[in-house]
Design a protein around this motif. Structure first.
Motif, PDB file in Angstrom:
ATOM      1  N   GLN A   9      -6.886   5.623  -6.337  1.00 35.52           N
ATOM      2  CA  GLN A   9      -8.081   4.778  -6.469  1.00 35.52           C
ATOM      3  C   GLN A   9      -7.624   3.343  -6.734  1.00 35.52           C
ATOM      4  N   ILE A  10      -8.112   2.402  -5.918  1.00 35.64           N
ATOM      5  CA  ILE A  10      -7.662   1.009  -6.018  1.00 35.64           C
ATOM      6  C   ILE A  10      -8.862   0.085  -6.186  1.00 35.64           C
ATOM      7  N   LEU A  11      -8.775  -0.797  -7.184  1.00 32.25           N
ATOM      8  CA  LEU A  11      -9.750  -1.875  -7.334  1.00 32.25           C
ATOM      9  C   LEU A  11      -9.029  -3.185  -7.046  1.00 32.25           C
ATOM     10  N   ALA A  12      -9.593  -3.989  -6.160  1.00 27.45           N
ATOM     11  CA  ALA A  12      -8.936  -5.242  -5.779  1.00 27.45           C
ATOM     12  C   ALA A  12      -9.863  -6.415  -6.068  1.00 27.45           C
ATOM     13  N   THR A  13      -9.252  -7.595  -6.257  1.00 24.15           N
ATOM     14  CA  THR A  13     -10.075  -8.805  -6.405  1.00 24.15           C
ATOM     15  C   THR A  13      -9.692  -9.802  -5.312  1.00 24.15           C
ATOM     16  N   SER A  14     -10.654 -10.645  -4.956  1.00 27.30           N
ATOM     17  CA  SER A  14     -10.412 -11.693  -3.957  1.00 27.30           C
ATOM     18  C   SER A  14     -11.184 -12.937  -4.324  1.00 27.30           C
ATOM     19  N   ALA A  15     -10.507 -14.079  -4.236  1.00 28.26           N
ATOM     20  CA  ALA A  15     -11.214 -15.361  -4.302  1.00 28.26           C
ATOM     21  C   ALA A  15     -11.734 -15.640  -2.895  1.00 28.26           C
ATOM     22  N   GLY A  17      -8.062  -9.965   2.373  1.00 29.73           N
ATOM     23  CA  GLY A  17      -8.689  -8.637   2.238  1.00 29.73           C
ATOM     24  C   GLY A  17      -8.315  -7.698   3.369  1.00 29.73           C
ATOM     25  N   VAL A  18      -7.966  -8.255   4.508  1.00 33.75           N
ATOM     26  CA  VAL A  18      -7.529  -7.487   5.680  1.00 33.75           C
ATOM     27  C   VAL A  18      -6.070  -7.875   5.956  1.00 33.75           C
ATOM     28  N   PRO A  19      -5.173  -6.933   6.164  1.00 36.84           N
ATOM     29  CA  PRO A  19      -5.393  -5.513   6.423  1.00 36.84           C
ATOM     30  C   PRO A  19      -5.342  -4.603   5.192  1.00 36.84           C
ATOM     31  N   GLU A  20      -5.389  -5.164   3.981  1.00 35.21           N
ATOM     32  CA  GLU A  20      -5.242  -4.316   2.791  1.00 35.21           C
ATOM     33  C   GLU A  20      -6.212  -3.122   2.822  1.00 35.21           C
ATOM     34  N   VAL A  21      -7.497  -3.430   3.066  1.00 31.89           N
ATOM     35  CA  VAL A  21      -8.504  -2.362   3.045  1.00 31.89           C
ATOM     36  C   VAL A  21      -8.267  -1.369   4.179  1.00 31.89           C
ATOM     37  N   ILE A  22      -7.805  -1.860   5.323  1.00 32.95           N
ATOM     38  CA  ILE A  22      -7.562  -0.968   6.471  1.00 32.95           C
ATOM     39  C   ILE A  22      -6.428   0.011   6.133  1.00 32.95           C
ATOM     40  N   LEU A  23      -5.369  -0.513   5.545  1.00 37.98           N
ATOM     41  CA  LEU A  23      -4.210   0.326   5.231  1.00 37.98           C
ATOM     42  C   LEU A  23      -4.571   1.373   4.181  1.00 37.98           C
ATOM     43  N   ALA A  24      -5.418   0.976   3.231  1.00 38.03           N
ATOM     44  CA  ALA A  24      -5.887   1.956   2.229  1.00 38.03           C
ATOM     45  C   ALA A  24      -6.659   3.078   2.921  1.00 38.03           C
ATOM     46  N   ARG A  25      -7.527   2.717   3.861  1.00 42.98           N
ATOM     47  CA  ARG A  25      -8.285   3.742   4.601  1.00 42.98           C
ATOM     48  C   ARG A  25      -7.331   4.648   5.372  1.00 42.98           C
ATOM     49  N   GLU A  26      -6.342   4.036   6.021  1.00 42.84           N
ATOM     50  CA  GLU A  26      -5.404   4.860   6.796  1.00 42.84           C
ATOM     51  C   GLU A  26      -4.673   5.865   5.915  1.00 42.84           C
ATOM     52  N   LEU A  27      -4.431   5.495   4.667  1.00 45.11           N
ATOM     53  CA  LEU A  27      -3.719   6.399   3.754  1.00 45.11           C
ATOM     54  C   LEU A  27      -4.668   7.373   3.049  1.00 45.11           C
ATOM     55  N   LEU A  41       0.832  -1.217   0.000  1.00 44.30           N
ATOM     56  CA  LEU A  41       0.000   0.000   0.000  1.00 44.30           C
ATOM     57  C   LEU A  41       0.863   1.261   0.000  1.00 44.30           C
ATOM     58  N   ALA A  42       1.978   1.209   0.738  1.00 42.91           N
ATOM     59  CA  ALA A  42       2.867   2.373   0.760  1.00 42.91           C
ATOM     60  C   ALA A  42       3.437   2.622  -0.640  1.00 42.91           C
ATOM     61  N   THR A  74      -1.382  -1.791  10.610  1.00 43.60           N
ATOM     62  CA  THR A  74      -1.511  -0.334  10.683  1.00 43.60           C
ATOM     63  C   THR A  74      -0.213   0.353  10.286  1.00 43.60           C
ATOM     64  N   PHE A  75      -0.355   1.589   9.763  1.00 42.46           N
ATOM     65  CA  PHE A  75       0.804   2.455   9.559  1.00 42.46           C
ATOM     66  C   PHE A  75       1.082   3.280  10.818  1.00 42.46           C
ATOM     67  N   TYR A  76       0.112   3.272  11.756  1.00 44.26           N
ATOM     68  CA  TYR A  76       0.233   4.132  12.937  1.00 44.26           C
ATOM     69  C   TYR A  76       0.645   3.292  14.140  1.00 44.26           C
ATOM     70  N   ASP A  77       1.934   3.062  14.252  1.00 44.99           N
ATOM     71  CA  ASP A  77       2.458   2.206  15.312  1.00 44.99           C
ATOM     72  C   ASP A  77       2.861   2.994  16.557  1.00 44.99           C
ATOM     73  N   GLY A  78       2.528   4.264  16.588  1.00 43.55           N
ATOM     74  CA  GLY A  78       2.859   5.090  17.747  1.00 43.55           C
ATOM     75  C   GLY A  78       4.299   5.553  17.770  1.00 43.55           C
ATOM     76  N   GLU A  79       5.015   5.347  16.636  1.00 46.99           N
ATOM     77  CA  GLU A  79       6.447   5.649  16.644  1.00 46.99           C
ATOM     78  C   GLU A  79       6.755   7.139  16.778  1.00 46.99           C
ATOM     79  N   ASP A  80       5.897   7.976  16.166  1.00 46.98           N
ATOM     80  CA  ASP A  80       6.166   9.419  16.289  1.00 46.98           C
ATOM     81  C   ASP A  80       5.279  10.049  17.360  1.00 46.98           C
ATOM     82  N   ASP A  81       4.991   9.251  18.411  1.00 42.43           N
ATOM     83  CA  ASP A  81       4.179   9.724  19.544  1.00 42.43           C
ATOM     84  C   ASP A  81       2.784  10.151  19.121  1.00 42.43           C
ATOM     85  N   ARG A  82       2.286   9.549  18.029  1.00 47.33           N
ATOM     86  CA  ARG A  82       0.915   9.865  17.606  1.00 47.33           C
ATOM     87  C   ARG A  82       0.066   8.631  17.758  1.00 47.33           C
TER      88      ARG A  82
END
Ligand code: HPA
Length: 269
Positions: A89-95, A196-206, A79-80, A124-132
Motif C-alpha cells: 500500500q503506497i501513499l504519495a504526495t505531489s506538488a 505522478g506518471v509513470p509512478e502510478v502506472i508502475l504501481a498498477r503493473e505490480l 517501485l521495484a 513499464t516493467f513489461y518491455d517484452g523481454e520474456d516474450d510476454r
C-alpha cells in the motif's frame, strides 16, 4: 517479480510513503533506519521504521535535498524496491499547478485520474523481454480504497480536501506555456505536475495499492500574473507541510496491516 518469502512464510506486508517536493522527512517514523535496496533497475535508498503497528518505508522521490529532477527519477527502481520489501500500500504526495482558476494554492486534492503527456520515460516493467506482451487495465489508476481512507481521515482531522481530480503529467523540468495550461484544462485536467506518471502506472503493473494527494502550490502558467518559480512551489509546500504530514500519517494509521485480498492485485494480462 515474485512475492518475496522469508523462511517459506510470506513476508510481512508494509506501507510506503513517497514524498514529493517539500516532503523530505518521515516525521513520525519510529526506530528509523536507512536501507540500500538493489533492484535490476538500480539501487534505491529507503528509510524504514514503524508507525502504529505498520512497517513503513519512506522514499523522497527527488532525493533528500531535492537533487533529482523529475525526468531523471528512476521510477522503475523505486517501485521495484518497494515491492521487493513487501510494500503493498503506497501513499504519495505531489506538488501541482492548478489548471483552474477556482482551485487556488493551498488546495488538497485526492487524485482519481491522470492524463499522460510524458514521452521520454521508462514507463513499464513489461518491455517484452520474456516474450510476454502485457496490457494493464488503467481505467481507475488510483486505489479507491486508499482514496476513501484519505478522505475519511481528512474529514476526521477537519481538513478541507477535494475528493477527485485529474492530474496531467508533463516531462518537465520546464513549466508549461500558457497555451498548454489552457489546452490541458480543456482536455479535462484539473492539475499539472511532472512526477505522478509513470509512478502510478508502475504501481498498477505490480498490483500494488497506490493513492496520491496533490497540493496545489500555484495557479498554472498564464492563470496568474506572476511568472512560475520553483521557490514559490517550495514556499507553498512548507506552508502546508503540517497539514499534509498529518493527513499522511493519520491515513497510514488507519490502513489494514494486511490489505484485502481483492484490492488492486490483478496485474496486466
Ligand atoms: N506545473 C508543473 N508542475 C508543477 C507546477 C506547475 O505549475 N507546480 C508544481 N509542480
Amino acid at each position: 517479480m515474485g512475492r518475496m518469502t522469508v523462511m517459506g512464510r510470506p513476508r510481512e506486508e508494509a506501507v510506503a510513503i513517497i514524498g514529493g517536493t517539500g516532503v523530505y522527512q518521515a516525521e513520525r517514523l519510529e526506530n528509523a533506519a536507512t536501507e540500500q535496496v538493489r533492484t535490476e533497475y538500480g539501487v534505491v535508498e529507503l528509510t524504514v521504521g514503524r508507525w502504529k503497528g505498520h512497517t513503513v518505508y519512506f522514499l523522497p522521490r527527488h532525493g533528500r535535498g531535492h537533487s533529482i529532477p523529475p525526468h531523471r527519477i528512476n521510477y522503475r527502481a523505486n517501485l521495484a524496491a518497494l515491492a521487493e520489501q513487501g510494500v503493498t500500500q503506497i501513499l504519495a504526495t505531489s506538488a501541482v499547478g492548478s489548471l483552474r482558476s477556482d482551485w487556488p494554492a493551498g488546495r488538497l486534492v485526492v487524485l482519481d485520474q491522470f492524463i499522460d503527456f510524458t514521452s521520454r520515460r521508462e514507463a513499464t516493467f513489461y518491455d517484452g523481454e520474456d516474450d510476454r506482451v502485457v496490457h494493464t487495465d488503467m481505467t481507475n489508476p488510483y486505489c479507491p480504497r486508499l482514496r476513501e481512507v484519505i478522505l475519511k481521515t481528512a474529514a476526521d482531522l477537519g481538513l478541507d480536501i477535494t475528493e477527485s481530480g485529474c492530474y496531467v503529467c508533463t516531462d518537465g523540468p520546464r513549466f508549461e506555456t500558457a497555451a498548454e495550461v489552457r489546452a490541458f484544462g480543456r482536455l479535462g485536467g484539473d492539475v499539472v505536475g511532472m512526477t505522478g506518471v509513470p509512478e502510478v502506472i508502475l504501481a498498477r503493473e505490480l498490483g500494488l495499492c497506490y493513492a496520491a494527494v496533490a497540493l496545489v502550490t500555484n495557479l498554472g502558467a498564464g492563470l496568474s500574473t506572476t511568472p512560475l518559480a520553483h521557490d514559490e512551489v517550495s514556499r507553498q509546500m512548507q506552508e502546508n507541510a503540517d497539514r499534509l504530514q498529518s493527513l499522511l500519517w493519520e491515513s497510514v494509521a488507519r490502513l489494514p496491516l494486511v490489505r484485502p485480498s481483492s484490492c488492486c492485485q490483478q496485474r496486466g494480462a
